[in-house]
Enzyme design. Structure first.
Site, PDB file in Angstrom:
ATOM      1  N   SER A  81       0.813  -1.216   0.000  1.00  0.00           N
ATOM      2  CA  SER A  81       0.000   0.000   0.000  1.00  0.00           C
ATOM      3  C   SER A  81       0.848   1.269   0.000  1.00  0.00           C
ATOM      4  O   SER A  81       0.336   2.351  -0.248  1.00  0.00           O
ATOM      5  CB  SER A  81      -0.946   0.017   1.212  1.00  0.00           C
ATOM      6  OG  SER A  81      -0.243   0.360   2.385  1.00  0.00           O
ATOM      7  N   LYS A 102       1.788   3.966   7.410  1.00  0.00           N
ATOM      8  CA  LYS A 102       0.987   4.849   6.557  1.00  0.00           C
ATOM      9  C   LYS A 102       1.474   6.291   6.691  1.00  0.00           C
ATOM     10  O   LYS A 102       2.180   6.647   7.634  1.00  0.00           O
ATOM     11  CB  LYS A 102      -0.493   4.792   6.968  1.00  0.00           C
ATOM     12  CG  LYS A 102      -1.189   3.483   6.647  1.00  0.00           C
ATOM     13  CD  LYS A 102      -1.371   3.285   5.161  1.00  0.00           C
ATOM     14  CE  LYS A 102      -2.132   2.005   4.859  1.00  0.00           C
ATOM     15  NZ  LYS A 102      -1.349   0.819   5.175  1.00  0.00           N
TER      16      LYS A 102
END
Length: 237
Positions: A158, A196
């Site tokens: 991701s 993230k």
């Protein structure tokens, strides 16, 4: 690698379908795992889909197909089927924060510094991470700077558009605060950790992927704890 709750949910769905042929509802899953909201079930379901353990069938209500089970949960030939919700607990599988007394970085020679590797981190849907000190990795001193550091092995893609690939090792400076735009190790609801980009707006916290296939996730301030900030990356070929 599944978290304990992901594994518990997978086995619950499998057992229910073995008994009745119909997947449980989100309410039944929530009650079985003792969660407060169905949003937690949704996150677990998406994690199982992304890891290839279940498949959601389109245009059909409650349509879930179990594709495989964790290897440790496969039944031997002739063994009785599991009945009801019986979570399988495996020592060391429960996610937890790095130990406060984890080994500090130490200088190996004038060119390298030893940094403790504390497990795996998800660049995707969160997985168990921040485990015990497993081994050390040698880093150039100019990669680290001041402060305490630890390393994590990346699983998932991701953050691929930020140059972080599956299999990379990220170097993290331990801290509990970060600025907008920093790539951080975030502990979500005291249970799962993920890598993230941090975005803050008012009292909300967004964990943003660097891959258009992954959605930005929004949390309240009490749902996310910053464990550290990305300062470097090591890749082996």
């Amino acid at each position: 690698m599944l978290t304990q709750k992901q594994k518990d949910l997978l086995l619950f769905i499998h057992d229910r379908m073995q008994q009745s042929g119909v997947p449980p509802s989100f309410d039944e899953m929530k009650d079985a795992l003792d969660l407060k909201s169905k949003s937690g079930i949704h996150r677990l379901i998406m994690a199982l889909v992304e890891r290839g353990f279940i498949r959601r069938l389109p245009n059909r209500a409650r349509a879930i197909e179990v594709i495989k089970l964790p290897e440790s949960s496969q039944s031997a030939p002739g063994a009785p089927k599991r009945m009801g919700f019986q979570p399988s607990v495996i020592e060391g599988s429960k996610p937890r924060q790095p130990e406060l007394n984890s080994p500090p970085s130490t200088i190996l020679d004038s060119r390298t510094v030893s940094v403790p590797v504390m497990g795996r981190i998800a660049a995707g849907t969160p997985i168990a991470a921040l485990q015990n000190h497993t081994h050390d990795i040698a880093c150039p001193p100019d990669l680290l700077g001041n402060g305490e550091h630890f390393a994590l092995e990346v699983r998932g893609d991701s953050m691929i558009e930020a140059g972080i690939h599956d299999g990379d090792t990220v170097i993290i400076r331990r801290c509990d605060q970060a600025e907008n735009g920093d790539i951080v190790v975030a502990l979500v609801e005291k249970e799962e950790a993920t890598l993230k980009r941090l975005r803050k707006k008012g009292s909300t916290i967004a964990l943003e992927a660097a891959n258009p296939e992954f959605k930005t996730r929004i949390f309240g301030p009490d749902q996310v704890d910053i464990q550290g900030r990305l300062v470097g990356l090591i890749r082996r070929y």
